[in-house]
Design an enzyme around this catalytic site. Structure first.
Site, PDB file in Angstrom:
ATOM      1  N   GLU A 142      -3.964  -7.143  13.473  1.00  0.00           N
ATOM      2  CA  GLU A 142      -3.466  -6.964  12.110  1.00  0.00           C
ATOM      3  C   GLU A 142      -1.984  -6.587  12.099  1.00  0.00           C
ATOM      4  OE1 GLU A 142      -4.706  -4.381   8.113  1.00  0.00           O
ATOM      5  OE2 GLU A 142      -5.342  -3.716  10.103  1.00  0.00           O
ATOM      6  N   ASP A 166       0.800  -1.229   0.000  1.00  0.00           N
ATOM      7  CA  ASP A 166       0.000   0.000   0.000  1.00  0.00           C
ATOM      8  C   ASP A 166       0.833   1.279   0.000  1.00  0.00           C
ATOM      9  OD1 ASP A 166      -3.027  -1.020   1.739  1.00  0.00           O
ATOM     10  OD2 ASP A 166      -1.741  -2.101   0.372  1.00  0.00           O
TER      11      ASP A 166
END
Length: 854
Positions: free
Chosen positions: A821, A589
C-alpha cells in the site's frame, strides 16, 4: 449498472390460445331443446349475437380496467416520487451502460469471470443472483489445521496473486501456503452448444513447498471446490458415490441465464472425493458451514472428510478432493446444450487435460505478447522488473469484481420516508470495478478507481469504459456518487458497521477525469482507429450529462466563500480526540489541514481537481464542436482556476516558496493524556487534543503532496522562478526527497509521523505513496520537455526519482512476494496492506514512462 439479470433469449413461457367452444361439436355443448319453438332460426341467431356482444363487452371492460389502473398509477407515482428523498433518487438520464457497445458480444464475453476478489479463487457471472464458484483448502501451520478461503493477512501466506490475467478469459495465480504451493488457472471458452457466456475451466496444481529449513513439505492436500446458486435453485448430485474415473460429473442444475449446466472433475491422479450439500441464502459464511461439517465428522469418525450428504434441496455443493502431493485437478463447467447426444464430451475434453494445458500455454504467450506491445518495456528494464510489472497488471485485472446491493446513505430519522435508522438505502445497483486490495479493500473506492483505470484503459479501453460507466450510473439526481461501494452481503462482511454508511455531503477526488482526459488526448493524437474512436465518442456523448452534473455538484456543494475557492466537507469541528481533524473525503485522510475546520477553508488540492474537471469538460465540448454556453462556461472556469496570479494570491507563501491550504489554524495543538471520570467514580486515561492558542486565518504551513498540486497539474509556467522552488522542495532530503520516492509530508512539518489519535498511526504523514509519485513524475516529465531555465534540472530529478521508485518496489516484491500500500520513507520497506495492487500498480506505467495527459 444495467442489464443485471442477463436473461436468456429463450422464452420459457408457453404460448396458449383461448378455447372457443363455438367450433366444438354440438354434442359437447348443452343438449339442444327439442321442444317445438316458433321462429327457431331467429332465436338461434339472436343467441349467437348475444354471445358476440358478451365477448366484446368483456374485452372492453378489461381494456377499461387497465386504462383506469394506468391513470391511478399516474396519479400515485408522482406522490411516491415526491416522497422519495433526492439523495436516493437516480439521475434522470439514460444509463451509460445501456449503450449498444456494452451489449451483445461485449456483454456476453465478460459474463463469467474471476469477479470475487475477496476470496483466493472465486468465479461468478455479472448478474445479481449468480451461480458462484470458489476454492478452499486446508493449510497446516505449527501442526494445526486452518481453512483458507477469504483473503486475509492473518493467514500469513508467503505469497499469492495473479501472475497473468487478461481481464477477459484467462488468468493464472501463484499461492504459497507454508508447506504447500498452489497454481490456479482460469480459462473461458465459447463453443457450439455453450450457454450464455460460454463454458469455463479451473485447474489447480498442488506442489510441496519447504516452509522452513527444519520443516518438510506437506505430504497430502485437501481442497474444497464449491458451486453455490445465489438465486436459491437446488443443485443435483450426480450419484451417491463419486468415482471420477468412471463418471466425471459432480453436480448439475439449470438457470434462466445459461440454461442447463454441469460441473465435471477430471484428473489422472489418485483422488479421494467427498461431498456435502448446504442450503443457505447467504454464502459469506460458507467457510463456517464447511468447518462445522468437518468437525462433526472428525468427532464421530476421526477422519477429516465431508459427510457425503446431500439432503433436502441444497443450493450449495462442496466437493472435497484429497490426494498425495503433488497432484493436479481440472474442473470443467459446461452449460447450454448438455444432452447426451450433444458434443458435451468433446467440450469437457477441450476444457481439461492435455487440451487445457495447451490452451493455457497459448494464453500465457498471448499475455506476454500483449504486455510488451502495450507497455514496451523489454529494452528498458531487467527481468526482475518485468516480472514485477506483469504481476502489477495481472493483479489489477484479476482483482476486478462484480457487486450488487444497496448502499447505506446517512439520513436523519424521518417518518415521512419510513426510516427508523440514521440511514436510508440507495436504489439496488450493480458495480463492475477494480479494487485496491483483495484482503483489506475488496470493494469499489471512487478516488482509487481513477488511478486504476489509468492502467486498465491502456490494456483494454472497452473494459475501462464499462467500469467508468458503471460508476457514473451510480450518480443520484444531485450529481453525487457515494465514494465507497459496499454492495452485497459478501462485501458487507468485510467492513465494520460504523464505516458502512456514506454521507451525501461528502465528495471524493473526481479522478475518473484523469482517464477521460487521457482518452480525449488520445483521440486528438489519433491513437485510436476509426472503430475505437467511434466507441469512445459515443461513450463521451452518453456520459456527458452525468459528467456535467458531477461538476455542478462539486461547484455548488464544495465551493468556498471566495470566488474560485473550494473546501472538502466532512471534517469534524467538534472533535477533542484528533490532533488534526481528518479530511477523509479528500482521500488524504490525516494529511494536515487547518487545525480548526470552518467554511473559510480553501483546499488547494480540490481547487486543482476542479481545474482538471472543467478543462476536461471544455475539451469534450470542443470535441463535439458544441459552441454553446456550457462549453464557454467550462472554458471560463478552467481559465479562472489556472490563472497563475489568482492561485498565488490565494495559496502561495513567498517565505516557504510553497503552496498551502488556507483556514483558521494554529500550530500550538498537541495530544495529551487526561484522566476522564466515568460512571461509578471509575476513572480512565484518554489521549485528548489540547489547543494552546487561538487559531487565526492564515496559510497552513505544511509542505507535502497537497503543496505540489499546482506543480502536478502543470499550472506553473515553465519559466517561473516558482517552478525552481518546487524542484528545490522535491529534491531536498530535509523536506520530501528520499532514496525510495517522494514522502507524503515534509520532515520539517510539526505533524510529520505524528499519530492523529491514540489509535490512528500516521498514514499520509510521511510514508511514500505510488499514486502521488506517479503524478509528480508525470509533471517532471512534462517540464523536462518544455523550454525554460529548469528543463534540464527537471529531467535529472525525473531520472533519479523514477529509478528510485522502480528499484524499491521491485526489490520489495521479490523479497516479500507482494506490492504494498505504501513504503517506508526511512528504509523503503513495504507498509500498510500487502497485496495492494490498486494504484501501487502504477509502477508499471512508471516503468513504461507512460504518463497521464502526455
Amino acid at each position: 449498472m444495467t442489464g443485471s439479470s442477463r436473461r436468456s433469449a429463450r422464452s420459457r413461457v408457453k404460448s396458449s390460445s383461448d378455447g372457443d367452444d363455438r367450433d366444438e361439436p354440438s354434442s359437447r355443448r348443452t343438449k339442444p331443446d327439442i321442444r317445438p319453438r316458433r321462429d327457431r332460426g331467429r332465436d338461434h341467431n339472436s343467441i349467437r349475437i348475444f354471445n358476440v356482444d358478451l365477448r366484446l363487452m368483456l374485452w372492453l371492460s378489461i381494456i377499461a380496467f387497465f386504462i383506469v389502473l394506468f391513470f391511478i398509477h399516474g396519479l400515485i407515482k408522482p406522490s411516491e416520487e415526491s416522497q422519495r428523498p433526492r439523495v436516493v433518487t437516480p439521475f434522470p438520464a439514460p444509463k451509460v451502460t445501456d449503450l449498444a457497445q456494452f451489449q451483445g458480444e461485449h456483454k456476453e464475453s465478460l459474463y463469467w469471470g474471476t469477479y470475487r476478489p475477496h476470496v483466493y479463487l472465486g468465479v461468478r457471472a455479472r448478474t445479481p443472483r449468480s451461480l458462484v464458484a470458489g476454492l478452499m483448502w486446508i493449510g497446516i501451520k505449527d501442526g494445526r489445521y486452518f481453512m483458507r478461503h477469504v483473503c486475509q493477512d492473518s493467514d500469513e501466506l508467503s505469497k499469492y496473486g495473479w501472475t497473468h490475467h487478461n481481464g477477459r478469459d484467462f488468468g493464472q495465480q501463484a499461492i504459497v501456503d507454508q508447506g504447500m504451493s498452489l497454481t490456479t488457472s482460469f480459462l473461458k471458452s465459447k463453443q457450439v452448444g455453450s450457454g450464455y457466456g460460454g463454458d469455463w475451466a479451473v485447474r489447480i496444481e498442488v506442489q510441496g513447498e519447504k516452509a522452513m529449513q527444519d520443516e518438510e513439505p506437506q505430504s497430502s492436500g485437501h481442497l474444497f471446490f464449491y458451486l453455490a446458486d445465489e438465486g436459491g435453485s437446488a443443485l443435483s448430485l450426480s450419484r451417491d458415490t463419486l468415482d471420477i474415473h468412471r463418471n466425471s460429473l459432480l453436480t448439475s442444475s439449470s438457470r434462466m441465464d445459461v440454461g442447463s449446466w454441469q460441473l465435471h472433475l477430471k484428473s489422472l491422479d489418485d483422488l479421494e472425493v467427498h461431498y456435502s450439500g448446504f442450503r443457505t441464502p447467504h454464502i459469506h459464511n460458507l467457510s463456517d458451514l464447511v468447518q462445522q461439517n468437518l468437525a462433526t465428522q472428525a468427532r464421530k469418525f476421526g477422519r477429516l472428510e465431508l459427510s457425503d450428504t446431500f439432503d433436502g434441496s441444497p443450493n450449495i455443493a462442496v466437493f472435497q478432493v484429497s490426494a498425495r502431493i503433488p497432484f493436479k485437478i481440472d474442473f470443467a463447467f459446461v452449460s447450454g446444450d448438455v444432452s447426451e447426444n450433444s458434443r458435451i464430451e468433446e467440450r469437457i475434453s477441450s476444457l481439461t487435460g492435455i487440451s487445457l494445458t495447451s490452451q493455457l500455454k497459448e494464453k500465457q504467450r498471448e499475455f506476454d505478447t500483449m504486455f510488451e506491445k502495450t507497455f514496451n518495456v523489454d529494452n528498458k528494464l531487467d527481468l526482475e522488473s518485468i516480472v514485477a510489472g506483469k504481476t502489477a497488471i495481472g493483479n489489477m485485472l484479476g482483482g476486478i469484481g462484480y457487486f450488487y446491493g444497496q448502499s447505506k446513505i446517512s439520513f436523519p430519522r424521518n417518518s415521512n420516508v419510513g426510516s427508523r435508522d440514521n440511514f436510508i438505502l440507495y436504489w439496488p445497483a450493480e458495480l463492475y470495478t477494480a479494487v485496491p486490495s483483495r484482503p483489506f479493500f475488496p470493494r469499489g473506492f471512487l478516488w482509487d478507481e481513477g488511478f486504476h483505470q489509468l492502467l486498465i484503459w491502456r490494456w483494454d479501453f472497452r473494459i475501462s469504459m464499462d467500469i467508468i460507466g458503471h460508476w457514473l450510473d451510480l450518480m443520484n439526481i444531485d450529481g453525487w456518487i457515494p465514494r465507497e461501494q459496499i454492495l452485497g452481503a459478501e462485501a458487507l462482511s468485510k467492513v465494520p458497521e460504523e464505516f458502512v454508511t456514506q454521507n451525501p455531503t461528502n465528495g471524493n477526488p473526481p479522478t475518473l477525469f484523469l482517464v477521460l482526459h487521457d482518452m480525449i488526448q488520445g483521440l486528438k493524437k489519433n491513437k485510436f482507429n476509426s472503430v475505437e474512436s467511434t466507441e469512445i465518442i459515443s461513450f463521451l456523448k452518453r456520459a456527458f450529462v452525468r459528467l456535467e452534473a458531477w461538476f455542478r455538484w462539486f461547484n455548488t456543494s464544495q465551493s468556498g466563500k471566495e470566488r474560485s475557492s473550494y473546501y472538502w466537507h466532512g471534517r469534524d469541528n467538534l472533535t477533542n480526540r484528533e490532533l488534526n481533524p481528518k479530511t477523509l473525503s479528500s482521500g488524504f485522510d490525516d494529511y494536515p489541514r487547518a487545525s480548526h475546520p470552518t467554511e473559510d477553508e480553501r483546499h488547494l488540492d480540490l481547487r486543482c481537481w476542479m481545474l482538471l474537471v472543467a478543462d476536461c469538460l471544455h475539451s469534450i465540448t470542443e470535441l463535439f464542436e458544441k459552441k454553446n454556453e456550457a462549453g464557454k462556461e467550462y472554458g471560463t472556469t478552467a481559465k479562472l482556476l489556472s490563472d497563475f496570479e489568482i492561485l498565488n494570491q490565494m495559496h502561495f507563501d513567498d517565505t516557504y516558496g510553497a503552496y498551502f491550504d488556507f483556514g483558521y489554524h494554529t500550530e500550538k495543538v498537541h495530544l495529551s493524556w487526561k484522566e476522564i471520570k466515568a460512571g461509578n467514580n471509575h476513572a480512565s486515561r484518554e489521549l485528548v487534543r489540547e489547543v494552546l492558542e487561538d487559531p487565526e486565518l492564515r496559510l497552513v504551513p505544511h509542505i507535502g503532496y497537497v503543496s505540489l498540486f499546482p506543480f502536478m497539474r502543470r499550472i506553473i509556467p515553465p519559466e517561473s522562478w516558482i517552478l525552481g522552488k518546487q524542484l528545490d522542495i522535491i529534491s531536498n532530503r530535509s523536506i520530501l526527497w528520499t532514496d525510495f520516492g517522494i514522502r507524503s509530508l515534509s520532515r520539517t512539518s510539526s505533524l510529520y509521523m505524528k499519530r492523529n489519535t491514540e489509535h490512528d498511526p500516521p498514514y499520509w504523514r510521511g510514508p511514500i505513496w505510488m499514486n502521488m509519485n506517479y503524478m509528480i513524475l508525470s509533471a517532471l516529465d512534462y517540464y523536462s520537455k518544455e523550454d525554460g531555465p529548469f528543463k534540464n534540472r527537471a529531467r535529472t530529478i525525473y531520472n533519479d526519482l523514477r529509478g528510485n521508485l522502480i528499484r524499491n518496489v521491485v526489490r520489495n516484491y521479490h523479497r516479500t512476494g507482494f506490492l504494498w500500500e505504501q513504503y517506508d520513507q526511512k528504509n523503503g520497506k513495504g507498509k500498510g496492506q500487502r497485496l495492494f495492487t490498486g494504484w501501487t500498480s502504477l509502477v508499471l506505467l512508471i516503468m513504461a514512462e507512460d504518463y497521464a495527459g502526455s
